[in-house]
Motif scaffolding. Sequence first.
Motif, PDB file in Angstrom:
ATOM      1  N   LEU A  72       0.793  -1.103   0.032  1.00 34.84           N
ATOM      2  CA  LEU A  72       0.084   0.043  -0.012  1.00 34.84           C
ATOM      3  C   LEU A  72       0.951   1.298   0.143  1.00 34.84           C
ATOM      4  N   LYS A  73       2.001   1.175   0.699  1.00 38.04           N
ATOM      5  CA  LYS A  73       2.961   2.344   0.671  1.00 38.04           C
ATOM      6  C   LYS A  73       3.524   2.583  -0.777  1.00 38.04           C
ATOM      7  N   LEU A  74       3.763   1.473  -1.186  1.00 40.40           N
ATOM      8  CA  LEU A  74       4.363   1.615  -2.690  1.00 40.40           C
ATOM      9  C   LEU A  74       3.364   2.172  -3.591  1.00 40.40           C
ATOM     10  N   LEU A  75       2.294   1.822  -3.423  1.00 38.31           N
ATOM     11  CA  LEU A  75       1.067   2.393  -4.345  1.00 38.31           C
ATOM     12  C   LEU A  75       0.580   3.681  -3.927  1.00 38.31           C
ATOM     13  N   GLY A  76       1.254   4.312  -2.955  1.00 35.40           N
ATOM     14  CA  GLY A  76       0.970   5.746  -2.786  1.00 35.40           C
ATOM     15  C   GLY A  76      -0.568   5.994  -1.829  1.00 35.40           C
ATOM     16  N   TYR A  77      -1.079   4.865  -1.346  1.00 30.62           N
ATOM     17  CA  TYR A  77      -2.066   4.806  -0.245  1.00 30.62           C
ATOM     18  C   TYR A  77      -1.590   5.627   0.977  1.00 30.62           C
ATOM     19  N   ARG A  78      -2.666   6.401   1.514  1.00 27.41           N
ATOM     20  CA  ARG A  78      -2.510   7.224   2.653  1.00 27.41           C
ATOM     21  C   ARG A  78      -2.959   6.591   3.967  1.00 27.41           C
ATOM     22  N   ARG A  79      -2.218   6.396   4.976  1.00 31.17           N
ATOM     23  CA  ARG A  79      -2.658   5.841   6.173  1.00 31.17           C
ATOM     24  C   ARG A  79      -3.423   7.065   6.954  1.00 31.17           C
ATOM     25  N   GLN A  80      -4.687   6.580   7.375  1.00 32.80           N
ATOM     26  CA  GLN A  80      -5.653   7.529   7.996  1.00 32.80           C
ATOM     27  C   GLN A  80      -6.023   6.875   9.128  1.00 32.80           C
ATOM     28  N   SER A  81      -6.767   7.545  10.394  1.00 30.87           N
ATOM     29  CA  SER A  81      -7.310   6.763  11.256  1.00 30.87           C
ATOM     30  C   SER A  81      -8.668   6.445  11.051  1.00 30.87           C
ATOM     31  N   THR A  82      -9.249   7.008  10.044  1.00 30.72           N
ATOM     32  CA  THR A  82     -10.744   6.421   9.579  1.00 30.72           C
ATOM     33  C   THR A  82     -10.462   6.678   8.187  1.00 30.72           C
ATOM     34  N   GLU A  88      -7.009   5.246   0.668  1.00 37.82           N
ATOM     35  CA  GLU A  88      -6.619   5.429   2.072  1.00 37.82           C
ATOM     36  C   GLU A  88      -6.569   4.006   2.679  1.00 37.82           C
ATOM     37  N   TYR A  89      -5.969   3.836   3.804  1.00 35.72           N
ATOM     38  CA  TYR A  89      -5.868   2.586   4.556  1.00 35.72           C
ATOM     39  C   TYR A  89      -5.843   3.054   6.033  1.00 35.72           C
ATOM     40  N   ALA A  90      -6.439   2.042   6.816  1.00 36.28           N
ATOM     41  CA  ALA A  90      -6.322   2.286   8.252  1.00 36.28           C
ATOM     42  C   ALA A  90      -5.952   0.838   8.912  1.00 36.28           C
ATOM     43  N   VAL A  91      -4.978   0.922   9.991  1.00 40.74           N
ATOM     44  CA  VAL A  91      -4.305  -0.349  10.620  1.00 40.74           C
ATOM     45  C   VAL A  91      -4.933  -0.460  11.838  1.00 40.74           C
ATOM     46  N   GLY A  92      -5.530  -1.570  11.882  1.00 41.63           N
ATOM     47  CA  GLY A  92      -5.928  -2.302  13.303  1.00 41.63           C
ATOM     48  C   GLY A  92      -4.958  -3.092  13.885  1.00 41.63           C
ATOM     49  N   ARG A  93      -5.435  -3.916  15.047  1.00 39.67           N
ATOM     50  CA  ARG A  93      -4.316  -4.868  15.531  1.00 39.67           C
ATOM     51  C   ARG A  93      -4.287  -6.006  14.692  1.00 39.67           C
ATOM     52  N   ASN A  94      -5.301  -6.426  14.469  1.00 35.67           N
ATOM     53  CA  ASN A  94      -5.177  -7.714  13.425  1.00 35.67           C
ATOM     54  C   ASN A  94      -6.052  -7.601  12.238  1.00 35.67           C
ATOM     55  N   SER A  95      -6.090  -6.243  11.657  1.00 37.62           N
ATOM     56  CA  SER A  95      -6.856  -5.948  10.584  1.00 37.62           C
ATOM     57  C   SER A  95      -6.326  -4.899   9.831  1.00 37.62           C
ATOM     58  N   LEU A  96      -6.728  -4.651   8.697  1.00 38.04           N
ATOM     59  CA  LEU A  96      -6.480  -3.554   7.744  1.00 38.04           C
ATOM     60  C   LEU A  96      -8.047  -3.228   7.232  1.00 38.04           C
TER      61      LEU A  96
END
Length: 768
Positions: A72-82, A88-96
């Motif tokens: 996702l970083k390679l593809l230029g997706y942005r990490r967001q809280s929501t 965009e993507y958001a990271v959970g403990r055992n989920s994306l």
Amino acid sequence: MLKSISGWFKAHFWPLTIVMFTLIAAYLLYLDALIKPHFSGNKWQVPAQIYARPLTFSIKEEITQKEIIDELKLLGYRRQSTVTNVGEYAVGRNSLVVYRRAFDFADGYAAQRHVRIQWQEGRISAINDLDTNHSLPQLRFEPWLVTRLVPGSREDRMLVTLDEVPVILTEALIMVEDRSFYSHWGVNPIGIARALMANISAGRKVQGGSTLTQQLVKNLYLTREQSYTRKIKEALMALVIDARYSKEAILQAYLNEVFIGQNGGKAVHGFGLASHFYFDRPINELNLPEIATLVGMLKGPSYYNPRRSPERAQIRRDLVLKILFDANKIGKEAYLNAVNSPLKVASGTSLASGKHPAFMDQVSRELSTILADPNIRQSGLKVFTTLDINAQRRAERALSTRVAAIASKRNIGALQGAMVISDIRSGGIRSMIGDAVVDTKGFNRALDARRSIGSLVKPAIYYNALREPTVYQLASMLPDQAIVMEDPQGKRWAPQNADKKFLGEVRLLDALINSRNLPAVQVALDTGIENVVDTLAALGIDEPVPALPAISLGAVNLSALQVNQMYQTLANDGLYRPLHAVSAVLSPDNVLLWMHSDYSEQRIDERVAYLLNYALHKVTKEGTAKQLGARFGGINLAGKTGTTNDYRDSWFVGFDRNLLASIWVGDDNNAKTGLSGSSGAMQVYMDFQAQMEPKSLSRRFPSGLEIAHFNAKTGAQMLAGCPGSISLPAISSGLNEKVMSCNGAVVQKPKPVKPKKRSWWERLLGNL
């Protein structure tokens, strides 16, 4: 005299006026005829686009959260809280949670998708579409755009339509470059006068008076010559374009034409390409500060380059934001957030020219056979490849760093290397490096350097033994004794083990895992040198190999790609799949032109392939590659070292469940390096795997095999559990019905019992 001239002009004023207007009208018609075919048709030759492989994964697949985040970083997706927007993507403990982009794949269009990916015990447990609440069996992301095959013009652009461009971008463009764009007729006399006064006052050029339409004319049709004649022609052509075409059409053409920087030897034209080049994402995903940065660069793409002059670019960006705020195009909060945000640009590896030359060389060679017309290769095609860019970069880092370190430590002047990584199941080439200085173009050692493979030939030798199970099993004892032969010319040949010792007898398994030469030579002679040649051909070596006794010591010259093909067939349970770098080709309008045929052929006995893979796993635990097994103790890997006479070539082939790597390290002039397979090429493989997430080998236990028990000293079959016995996989048809008991008596062999799930040998062997 003056009176007479004045009188003549008065008398002829109207005829002269008519003639002048006729000439101007004729010239305007000429300009219109010049402009129309180009402006109304295809204004630009768009290059072919080269894509990496799309990351695809399924439920229950063993793939880590980090691996997907890296993609996702390679593809230029942005990490967001929501996650609320595409990209965009958001990271959970055992989920994306990911909002995947839409994309035209080779097998059809895939719409954007809002999904949640969940993990349990290291495997994907669920993939859910959050909009429909449906479970998905599989998901794939759009492939990374590696590069573009730019035509001779050296101009590169990625065409966009006006509806793909954020409204705030066009508003910023007009506010900064041409405020009266929608009211003038292509030329703005007031703007020209204002710019002239400002330049006279400053004593230098500080302001331009050209409209967007004039800038477009200059870029599309005229030279950079500074003359009144060119300026007049520019103005007239701008009038023609404005009269004939809508403001929207002119604006869209400008968005695709304007120069916004340099990518090596290629000019970056248009906001579509600039968005990817500077921010690694499509134009519709740009945020306000990024939009302001690109618009600000138009005044001087080199001067305001955010990579070379970030402070200067940020000042210019903030000025654009201030113009938008003063014009009430953005609110106060948006303005303050934007000017207080750091200037962020991509690393520049996306679309970087000259990167991964060895892999691109392979792509070019395949395209030359796929597409007969060389011109079509630069006409906007979409070329889908098998490249895994993360694996490629890690392999490049491993090869270049390790080769340089070895050369420095051992004082070796011109040490070189090559590396090929393939997907075992598909035969797709994931990475290729043809030089230790990885971005060097020219001689591609991965494809064109033919070097003696040494002990890498041994699995092909032992294949011919193990396919005769009544004579040979892994436990069979082989002679480890001196061999002396003479060729037809009377030349003496006396092969040696690497340690110059004779062990008398050695178990076949141990001979392979410890790479003993003399047992391999004897087996090759006993089973037939011609059969070794045939086995190499079956494994995928598609060129003649001389059937000479020296072949048993690896006197076969192959490239790293050929070695990879040979071991890919073996690692794939004997199923041959041709290695390839191009998977599909689409036309500019996404019509499938060509797709790689999913051809496969069972070339060697699956049962024997399993036995050989078992032995190659043991190589990493007990044999010449045991350093690899110690480094990755919790992961089952397989491999084979290769060393040639006088330590001139260092080879290693290694594989986990998914990827197989073939690596060569040596000197181009065949000088001695003092490197064995384990001290040279294997070190590169360990450095590569240290950056990866290697997956433990897993192999299905084929029918026709069973676990048998043998006397460790003699290789004779025994009952299970006897002191001094060993347990090994064996081909059932070659086993005896009568075996030795623990006290030496010959007894009837018990009927084989199917192993229970998770028995000790399944834990040992089932992961191979």
